[in-house]
Design a protein around this motif. Structure first.
Motif, short mmCIF file in Angstrom:
data_model
loop_
_atom_site.label_atom_id
_atom_site.label_comp_id
_atom_site.label_asym_id
_atom_site.label_seq_id
_atom_site.Cartn_x
_atom_site.Cartn_y
_atom_site.Cartn_z
N TYR A 92 21.38 12.82 -22.74
CA TYR A 92 20.77 13.96 -22.04
C TYR A 92 21.45 15.27 -22.41
N CYS A 118 17.20 16.16 -15.41
CA CYS A 118 17.86 15.26 -14.48
C CYS A 118 19.16 15.92 -14.02
N ARG A 164 23.79 9.74 -19.88
CA ARG A 164 24.20 11.12 -19.64
C ARG A 164 24.50 11.83 -20.97
N TRP A 169 15.28 15.05 -20.42
CA TRP A 169 15.32 13.67 -19.94
C TRP A 169 14.01 12.98 -20.31
N VAL A 179 13.76 13.08 -11.46
CA VAL A 179 13.41 14.04 -12.51
C VAL A 179 12.69 15.24 -11.90
N CYS A 219 17.01 8.11 -13.94
CA CYS A 219 17.67 9.35 -13.54
C CYS A 219 18.28 9.20 -12.16
#
Length: 344
Positions: A89, A179, A86, A96, A170, A103
């Motif tokens: 991201y 994501c 996370r 992503w 995704v 994801c």
């Protein structure tokens, strides 16, 4: 606006509202980045230590409450392992580059951790209530095998109920793989229905059980302390292993503080998120307007950060309520210090 709950919103209107809060992604990315940078090392280290301590305990690890806390620590540890993904991201401003299944697993892992944590804390409250109200029945009913089966049942129930989020993989928005976003506007209606199912069975019912259980415990702890101590005398091991407080004034104060801590945890970590999430879903599905959607989106972001912080609060409960946990942790610290001194 007609229809059930006034939720008649066409596809284009829903898409326009979706763009509203996508345009506010800077707030979400900054808030999540700041929170997860703080949470990950603490959640990973403390829960790994908790799992290790519970595993090393030979006698105490078969106590009913220790079985529950072990499962709770495993849940929090697994959630902490998703935080680096996370973080990457959000550091990359919502790009992503990992496989689709990762994801899905990250999205699924959040809800799995959220509701297993709630139900494990509820189970702990029931065990404490049973130990105070029916100590003999607690000794016969709350066997390690039965509690382990209940914990497995919680894993299966929450895992199955959260399986919808395995479908949220995704998506491509603006030509970029994303994501943690709904696939299409129509998904919001299904999420709204699931939200109320989760709100009822994943929060309101467990919270009611916890309030009733701890209300009874507080009443017993604050009234007739002498008779309460007498009731604990035939079963001295149960308070030490189960709830961390033996008889006497010190044990009663610790138990009252623990009750308060669990209630505050629910009010701080879980209640705001469920309330904000429900309002936000109604704003999107009900077409409340861009300003309302963005405001509630920010509120969801803040309260989700509070919900995620539960993974670092639970280890404090283990340390505070379990004497054997503190003893094992102290022994481990002493061994590490001794080895460090020997190396120098």
């Amino acid at each position: 606006m007609n229809g059930h709950l006034g939720l008649v919103l066409n596809e284009s209107s829903a898409s326009n509202l979706s763009r509203c809060f996508h345009d506010d992604n800077w707030f979400k990315y900054r808030a999540y980045t700041f929170t997860y940078v703080l949470l990950f090392p603490v959640a990973f280290i403390t829960n790994l230590c908790a799992v290790t301590v519970f595993t090393l305990q030979r006698k105490q690890r078969t106590a009913p409450s220790s079985v529950v806390m072990m499962n709770l620590a495993v849940s929090d540890l697994c959630f902490s392992l998703t935080l680096p993904l996370r973080l990457v991201y959000y550091f990359r401003q919502g790009i992503w580059d990992y496989p689709d299944w990762l994801c899905r697993l990250c999205v699924y892992g959040f809800y799995l951790n959220l509701y297993t944590s709630i139900l494990f804390l509820t189970l702990l409250s029931v065990l404490r209530w049973l130990a105070v109200a029916q100590p003999l029945r607690h000794h016969t009913l709350a066997t390690p095998t039965r509690i382990l089966l209940v914990c497995l049942g919680i894993w299966v129930f929450v895992g199955g109920a959260s399986s919808f989020f395995l479908a949220q993989g995704v998506v491509h928005r603006g030509g970029v793989p994303r994501c943690f976003e709904p696939q299409k506007p129509s998904t919001w209606y299904l999420v709204l229905v699931l939200n109320y199912v989760a709100l009822l069975f994943g929060f309101l019912v467990p919270f009611s059980v916890i309030v009733c259980s701890y209300g009874f415990i507080v009443r017993r702890l604050t009234s007739r302390p002498a008779s309460f101590s007498e009731r604990l005398k035939p079963h001295p091991p149960a308070p030490r292993r189960g709830s961390g407080g033996g008889g006497g004034e010190c044990g009663r104060r610790r138990s009252l503080s623990l009750v308060s801590a669990v209630i505050v945890t629910f009010l701080l970590c879980f209640l705001p998120y469920h309330a904000a999430r429900s309002l936000h879903l109604h704003a999107v599905c009900g077409g409340w307007g861009c300003r309302a959607v963005v405001t509630l989106q920010r509120l969801v972001v803040v309260t989700l950060c509070l919900a995620a912080s539960n993974s670092v609060i639970n280890p404090l409960l283990y340390y505070y309520c379990t004497q054997s946990f503190r003893d094992q942790l102290s022994r481990a610290g002493s061994r590490i210090s001794a080895r460090s001194r020997s190396l120098h």
